[in-house]
Design an enzyme around this catalytic site. Structure first.
Site, short mmCIF file in Angstrom:
data_model
loop_
_atom_site.label_atom_id
_atom_site.label_comp_id
_atom_site.label_asym_id
_atom_site.label_seq_id
_atom_site.Cartn_x
_atom_site.Cartn_y
_atom_site.Cartn_z
CG LEU A 125 41.25 45.79 30.33
CD1 LEU A 125 40.97 44.67 31.31
CD2 LEU A 125 40.77 45.39 28.93
N GLY A 126 40.68 50.71 30.45
CA GLY A 126 39.85 51.87 30.74
C GLY A 126 39.10 51.73 32.05
CG PHE B 18 34.45 51.98 29.14
CD1 PHE B 18 33.21 52.48 29.46
CD2 PHE B 18 34.82 51.93 27.79
CE1 PHE B 18 32.34 52.92 28.47
CE2 PHE B 18 33.96 52.37 26.80
CZ PHE B 18 32.71 52.87 27.14
CE1 TYR C 227 47.80 52.34 43.86
CE2 TYR C 227 48.81 50.20 43.46
CZ TYR C 227 48.50 51.48 43.03
OH TYR C 227 48.89 51.90 41.78
#
Length: 340
Positions: A208-209, A212, A60
């Protein structure tokens, strides 16, 4: 102020908060990096609320997120369960590769310890399986790091059931981190049953997709947000998938909660520990609120019926080659000690 209960992660004595905090988006992939001061304050707020499982990776940034998390936990190290990962390498000429050879495992761990400014990592994941190095070799080196006190527990990410078994035979695997959400449920076929059999905890990333299910719209993405090119967020697919979100909105109204809270509650009721990422306090508090939601078996089925996975448009990555379904460890007898 702590409101988040603690739960065992796997069967090896590691306790974590029932919901964690994914720190990736603070530094990378979801638009420009956020100001350090604001993100450090957010991490402190999370810990005050009892969200003590912090997830990062040397990928990251690369590297910048570990530095950020290291700054944030200064003075509160004993309150958090610190998780980071290794395996990805970024080469300007060759692009992104994966290494699981002993030399890289050790060098990556030393680098993470330095950036995080800690003596040990609570949970150290192999971020992706190396298709050139038998997983027994990788985990053998991780086992040495455990014996040296540099790592407390070992994890895998995006590993197949077969690779999980092979790794676990060398040293107990405490957790497997996998994409698991209402629209990513293929792991229920083999991976989750394998982990349950072996006493391995499940960490759900992107619960949470990728935003999405919390209402994230494609018009909000900046140019350097990788979701602009994510298959499920491409215009035509996004419009087709929107019906699933709309169904969750309706179900949420019936439960007096947000669709995002329902999506997280579903993951939590499935026995996984989700690590939703956020850069905003109000989202953090909303996510924590999902822990209070109780779902009946009928409501769990209604949520799954609302998002039939076979109807979801688009893969969960533009390049699926580095996921558990298409990438696996070679047989142990092929290992000659050749370096990457």
């Amino acid at each position: 102020m702590a409101t988040v209960p603690r739960v065992p992660l796997g069967s090896h004595g590691f306790e974590v908060s029932a919901q964690g905090l994914g720190c990736m988006g603070m530094s990378a992939f979801y638009g420009p990096p956020k100001p350090d001061e604001e993100m450090i304050d957010l991490i402190h707020k999370a810990v005050e609320h009892g969200v003590t499982l912090l997830d990062t990776s040397d990928m990251y940034g690369p590297y910048t997120n570990e530095v950020l998390v290291g700054k944030a936990i200064k003075g509160i190290r004993e309150k958090v369960q610190l998780c980071t990962k290794f395996a990805f390498i970024v080469d300007k000429e060759k692009g992104i590769g994966i290494r699981g050879d002993p030399e890289h495992v050790r060098a990556a761990c030393e680098g993470s310890l330095k950036r995080l400014d800690v003596d040990s990592i609570d949970l150290y994941y192999q971020h992706r399986v190396d298709s050139k190095v038998p997983i027994e070799i990788t985990v053998g080196e991780l086992k040495k790091l455990v014996e040296e006190g540099k790592v407390k527990y070992i994890g895998l990410s995006e590993a197949s059931a077969a690779d999980i078994r092979r790794a676990h035979a060398i040293h107990p695997i405490t957790a497997v981190q996998i994409e698991y959400s209402l629209w990513a449920r293929d792991v229920e076929e083999d991976i989750i049953p394998t982990c349950q059999e072996l006493g391995i905890g499940i960490i759900s990333y992107s619960p949470l997709g990728r935003g999405f299910f919390s209402g994230k719209n494609i018009t909000e993405f900046t140019d350097n947000d990788f979701r602009k090119n994510h298959p499920r967020f491409l215009s035509e697919n996004f419009q087709a998938n929107q019906k699933f979100y709309n169904k969750l909105v309706k179900l949420g109204q019936e439960k007096n909660c947000t669709p995002g809270q329902l999506a997280l509650a579903w993951v939590q009721h499935k026995g996984a520990v989700p690590i939703p990422g956020t850069t905003k306090l109000k989202n953090l508090e909303e996510n924590i609120g999902s822990l209070k939601i109780k779902l009946t078996p009928e409501e769990i089925k209604a949520l799954e019926d609302a998002v039939p996975v076979e109807e979801v448009k688009g893969d969960r990555y533009a390049d699926m080659s580095k996921t558990w379904r298409f990438n696996s460890s070679p047989p142990l007898d092929t290992w000659t000690g050749t370096k990457h």
